[in-house]
Design a protein around this motif. Structure first.
Motif, PDB file in Angstrom:
ATOM      1  N   ALA A  11      58.075  46.078  -0.488  1.00 42.99           N
ATOM      2  CA  ALA A  11      58.895  47.241  -0.822  1.00 42.99           C
ATOM      3  C   ALA A  11      59.424  47.186  -2.253  1.00 42.99           C
ATOM      4  O   ALA A  11      59.624  48.228  -2.880  1.00 42.99           O
ATOM      5  N   GLN A  12      59.645  46.001  -2.782  1.00 47.39           N
ATOM      6  CA  GLN A  12      60.149  45.859  -4.154  1.00 47.39           C
ATOM      7  C   GLN A  12      59.188  46.458  -5.179  1.00 47.39           C
ATOM      8  O   GLN A  12      59.610  46.920  -6.232  1.00 47.39           O
ATOM      9  N   LYS A  13      57.916  46.479  -4.882  1.00 48.79           N
ATOM     10  CA  LYS A  13      56.890  46.940  -5.831  1.00 48.79           C
ATOM     11  C   LYS A  13      56.653  48.454  -5.785  1.00 48.79           C
ATOM     12  O   LYS A  13      55.940  48.991  -6.627  1.00 48.79           O
ATOM     13  N   ILE A  14      57.246  49.139  -4.832  1.00 48.94           N
ATOM     14  CA  ILE A  14      56.905  50.542  -4.585  1.00 48.94           C
ATOM     15  C   ILE A  14      57.492  51.475  -5.652  1.00 48.94           C
ATOM     16  O   ILE A  14      58.676  51.441  -5.947  1.00 48.94           O
ATOM     17  N   LYS A  15      56.602  52.320  -6.178  1.00 46.07           N
ATOM     18  CA  LYS A  15      56.986  53.346  -7.154  1.00 46.07           C
ATOM     19  C   LYS A  15      56.769  54.759  -6.595  1.00 46.07           C
ATOM     20  O   LYS A  15      57.265  55.730  -7.154  1.00 46.07           O
ATOM     21  N   PHE A  16      55.993  54.844  -5.487  1.00 43.47           N
ATOM     22  CA  PHE A  16      55.642  56.147  -4.938  1.00 43.47           C
ATOM     23  C   PHE A  16      55.450  56.028  -3.431  1.00 43.47           C
ATOM     24  O   PHE A  16      54.767  55.123  -2.961  1.00 43.47           O
ATOM     25  N   LEU A  17      56.063  56.949  -2.686  1.00 45.21           N
ATOM     26  CA  LEU A  17      55.944  56.996  -1.236  1.00 45.21           C
ATOM     27  C   LEU A  17      55.173  58.240  -0.848  1.00 45.21           C
ATOM     28  O   LEU A  17      55.536  59.350  -1.255  1.00 45.21           O
ATOM     29  N   ILE A  18      54.110  58.055  -0.058  1.00 44.84           N
ATOM     30  CA  ILE A  18      53.322  59.182   0.451  1.00 44.84           C
ATOM     31  C   ILE A  18      53.607  59.320   1.949  1.00 44.84           C
ATOM     32  O   ILE A  18      53.637  58.324   2.671  1.00 44.84           O
ATOM     33  N   LEU A  19      53.755  60.565   2.374  1.00 40.19           N
ATOM     34  CA  LEU A  19      54.052  60.853   3.767  1.00 40.19           C
ATOM     35  C   LEU A  19      52.994  61.762   4.373  1.00 40.19           C
ATOM     36  O   LEU A  19      52.513  62.683   3.725  1.00 40.19           O
ATOM     37  N   ASP A  20      52.670  61.496   5.633  1.00 37.47           N
ATOM     38  CA  ASP A  20      51.968  62.445   6.467  1.00 37.47           C
ATOM     39  C   ASP A  20      53.060  63.373   7.003  1.00 37.47           C
ATOM     40  O   ASP A  20      54.251  63.082   6.875  1.00 37.47           O
ATOM     41  N   VAL A  21      52.695  64.482   7.615  1.00 32.00           N
ATOM     42  CA  VAL A  21      53.704  65.399   8.137  1.00 32.00           C
ATOM     43  C   VAL A  21      53.816  65.274   9.653  1.00 32.00           C
ATOM     44  O   VAL A  21      54.808  64.768  10.173  1.00 32.00           O
ATOM     45  N   ARG A  45      68.337  63.744   8.215  1.00 32.21           N
ATOM     46  CA  ARG A  45      68.593  62.415   7.645  1.00 32.21           C
ATOM     47  C   ARG A  45      67.364  61.887   6.910  1.00 32.21           C
ATOM     48  O   ARG A  45      67.486  61.177   5.913  1.00 32.21           O
ATOM     49  N   ASP A  46      66.171  62.224   7.401  1.00 34.19           N
ATOM     50  CA  ASP A  46      64.959  61.871   6.656  1.00 34.19           C
ATOM     51  C   ASP A  46      64.997  62.542   5.286  1.00 34.19           C
ATOM     52  O   ASP A  46      64.694  61.923   4.263  1.00 34.19           O
ATOM     53  N   GLY A  47      65.392  63.810   5.281  1.00 35.53           N
ATOM     54  CA  GLY A  47      65.474  64.544   4.022  1.00 35.53           C
ATOM     55  C   GLY A  47      66.456  63.920   3.050  1.00 35.53           C
ATOM     56  O   GLY A  47      66.157  63.772   1.861  1.00 35.53           O
ATOM     57  N   HIS A  48      67.615  63.525   3.538  1.00 31.10           N
ATOM     58  CA  HIS A  48      68.592  62.906   2.636  1.00 31.10           C
ATOM     59  C   HIS A  48      68.101  61.537   2.146  1.00 31.10           C
ATOM     60  O   HIS A  48      68.338  61.164   1.002  1.00 31.10           O
ATOM     61  N   GLY A  61      55.305  62.025  -2.317  1.00 27.11           N
ATOM     62  CA  GLY A  61      54.265  63.029  -2.152  1.00 27.11           C
ATOM     63  C   GLY A  61      53.898  63.166  -0.688  1.00 27.11           C
ATOM     64  O   GLY A  61      54.230  62.305   0.134  1.00 27.11           O
ATOM     65  N   ILE A  62      53.200  64.238  -0.382  1.00 29.62           N
ATOM     66  CA  ILE A  62      52.767  64.510   0.992  1.00 29.62           C
ATOM     67  C   ILE A  62      51.281  64.812   0.993  1.00 29.62           C
ATOM     68  O   ILE A  62      50.802  65.590   0.158  1.00 29.62           O
ATOM     69  N   ILE A  63      50.579  64.199   1.934  1.00 31.99           N
ATOM     70  CA  ILE A  63      49.177  64.516   2.192  1.00 31.99           C
ATOM     71  C   ILE A  63      49.065  64.808   3.681  1.00 31.99           C
ATOM     72  O   ILE A  63      49.348  63.945   4.504  1.00 31.99           O
ATOM     73  N   THR A  64      48.656  66.034   4.007  1.00 34.63           N
ATOM     74  CA  THR A  64      48.587  66.437   5.401  1.00 34.63           C
ATOM     75  C   THR A  64      47.299  67.199   5.694  1.00 34.63           C
ATOM     76  O   THR A  64      46.809  67.935   4.846  1.00 34.63           O
ATOM     77  N   GLY A  65      46.812  67.007   6.875  1.00 34.85           N
ATOM     78  CA  GLY A  65      45.584  67.671   7.285  1.00 34.85           C
ATOM     79  C   GLY A  65      45.763  69.143   7.564  1.00 34.85           C
ATOM     80  O   GLY A  65      44.813  69.922   7.493  1.00 34.85           O
ATOM     81  N   ARG A  66      46.960  69.560   7.883  1.00 33.79           N
ATOM     82  CA  ARG A  66      47.225  70.959   8.225  1.00 33.79           C
ATOM     83  C   ARG A  66      47.825  71.694   7.029  1.00 33.79           C
ATOM     84  O   ARG A  66      48.403  71.081   6.141  1.00 33.79           O
ATOM     85  N   THR A  67      47.691  72.999   7.038  1.00 38.17           N
ATOM     86  CA  THR A  67      48.308  73.857   6.032  1.00 38.17           C
ATOM     87  C   THR A  67      49.464  74.598   6.700  1.00 38.17           C
ATOM     88  O   THR A  67      49.290  75.150   7.783  1.00 38.17           O
ATOM     89  N   SER A  68      50.622  74.578   6.053  1.00 37.70           N
ATOM     90  CA  SER A  68      51.805  75.171   6.667  1.00 37.70           C
ATOM     91  C   SER A  68      52.776  75.665   5.602  1.00 37.70           C
ATOM     92  O   SER A  68      53.167  74.911   4.705  1.00 37.70           O
ATOM     93  N   LYS A  69      53.191  76.920   5.729  1.00 37.69           N
ATOM     94  CA  LYS A  69      54.216  77.465   4.835  1.00 37.69           C
ATOM     95  C   LYS A  69      55.529  76.707   5.002  1.00 37.69           C
ATOM     96  O   LYS A  69      56.285  76.544   4.053  1.00 37.69           O
ATOM     97  N   LEU A  70      55.778  76.224   6.227  1.00 41.22           N
ATOM     98  CA  LEU A  70      57.006  75.473   6.491  1.00 41.22           C
ATOM     99  C   LEU A  70      57.040  74.170   5.703  1.00 41.22           C
ATOM    100  O   LEU A  70      58.083  73.771   5.191  1.00 41.22           O
ATOM    101  N   VAL A  71      55.906  73.496   5.613  1.00 39.54           N
ATOM    102  CA  VAL A  71      55.839  72.244   4.857  1.00 39.54           C
ATOM    103  C   VAL A  71      56.028  72.524   3.367  1.00 39.54           C
ATOM    104  O   VAL A  71      56.754  71.802   2.673  1.00 39.54           O
ATOM    105  N   ALA A  72      55.410  73.593   2.881  1.00 38.47           N
ATOM    106  CA  ALA A  72      55.585  73.961   1.472  1.00 38.47           C
ATOM    107  C   ALA A  72      57.053  74.260   1.178  1.00 38.47           C
ATOM    108  O   ALA A  72      57.585  73.844   0.141  1.00 38.47           O
ATOM    109  N   ARG A  74      59.678  73.062   2.857  1.00 35.67           N
ATOM    110  CA  ARG A  74      60.425  71.796   2.922  1.00 35.67           C
ATOM    111  C   ARG A  74      60.236  71.000   1.628  1.00 35.67           C
ATOM    112  O   ARG A  74      61.193  70.440   1.095  1.00 35.67           O
ATOM    113  N   CYS A  75      59.030  70.992   1.110  1.00 35.39           N
ATOM    114  CA  CYS A  75      58.774  70.302  -0.162  1.00 35.39           C
ATOM    115  C   CYS A  75      59.545  70.955  -1.304  1.00 35.39           C
ATOM    116  O   CYS A  75      60.096  70.257  -2.163  1.00 35.39           O
TER     117      CYS A  75
END
Length: 181
Positions: A11-21, A45-48, A61-72, A74-75
């Protein structure tokens, strides 16, 4: 929060976190209204946690298989600028993101819950799955969260990264400040 030394080192080395949705930022269920509108619930709480992590210097960043206006949306709310949607094969998007960011794989953390996340999970520095992630994923990641998808896994990982990098206390100090001075 106790963090195992091997996890803290990653975790000390991390500069970027990628999330699935689905299954990470949400509870992995799809909700539809009578009119066919898709609905998703996001854990605040995830958001905060993401807001604090970004303030600590780790981008998201987020990489997700689905397309969603809701995810856009939230981003947009969370000021997440790296969003890849509608990509069932996530590896090309990951490689593009890696090249764009000019980061080494060991500087990337990824939270994924299903086998389609494995191509990325096996290539990065810190791989995580929720407590309810698929068994095939759980057996191949660095860390299995104490929380299920959509109910705190992202916050937990954000705190692990911040605590390991020594940036969590600045957030606590801000919220515990004495306003009477």
């Amino acid at each position: 929060m106790h963090i195992a030394p091997n996890i803290a080192a990653k975790a000390q080395k991390i500069k970027f976190l990628i999330l699935d949705v689905d299954g990470v930022l949400t509870d992995n269920r799809l909700y539809y209204s009578d009119s066919g509108e898709e609905l998703k619930a996001f854990y605040t709480r995830d958001g905060h946690g993401m807001v604090m992590l970004k303030k600590s210097g780790v981008d998201i960043g987020i990489i997700t298989g689905r397309t969603s206006k809701l995810v856009a949306k939230r981003c947009q709310d969370l000021k997440i600028n790296h969003l890849y949607m509608g990509v069932p094969d996530k590896l090309p998007s990951f490689l593009e993101l890696l090249a764009t960011l000019k980061l080494a794989p060991e500087q990337i953390a990824y939270i994924g819950d299903d086998i389609l996340d494995l191509p990325i999970l096996k290539r990065i520095g810190f791989s995580i799955t929720p407590a309810d992630g698929e068994a095939e994923v759980k057996s191949r990641v660095d860390y299995v969260s104490n929380y299920i998808g959509g109910q705190g896994v992202v916050r937990e990982v954000c705190e692990i990264i911040m605590r390991s990098q020594g940036t969590f206390q600045q957030h606590m100090d801000f919220y515990l400040r004495d306003l009477a001075e």
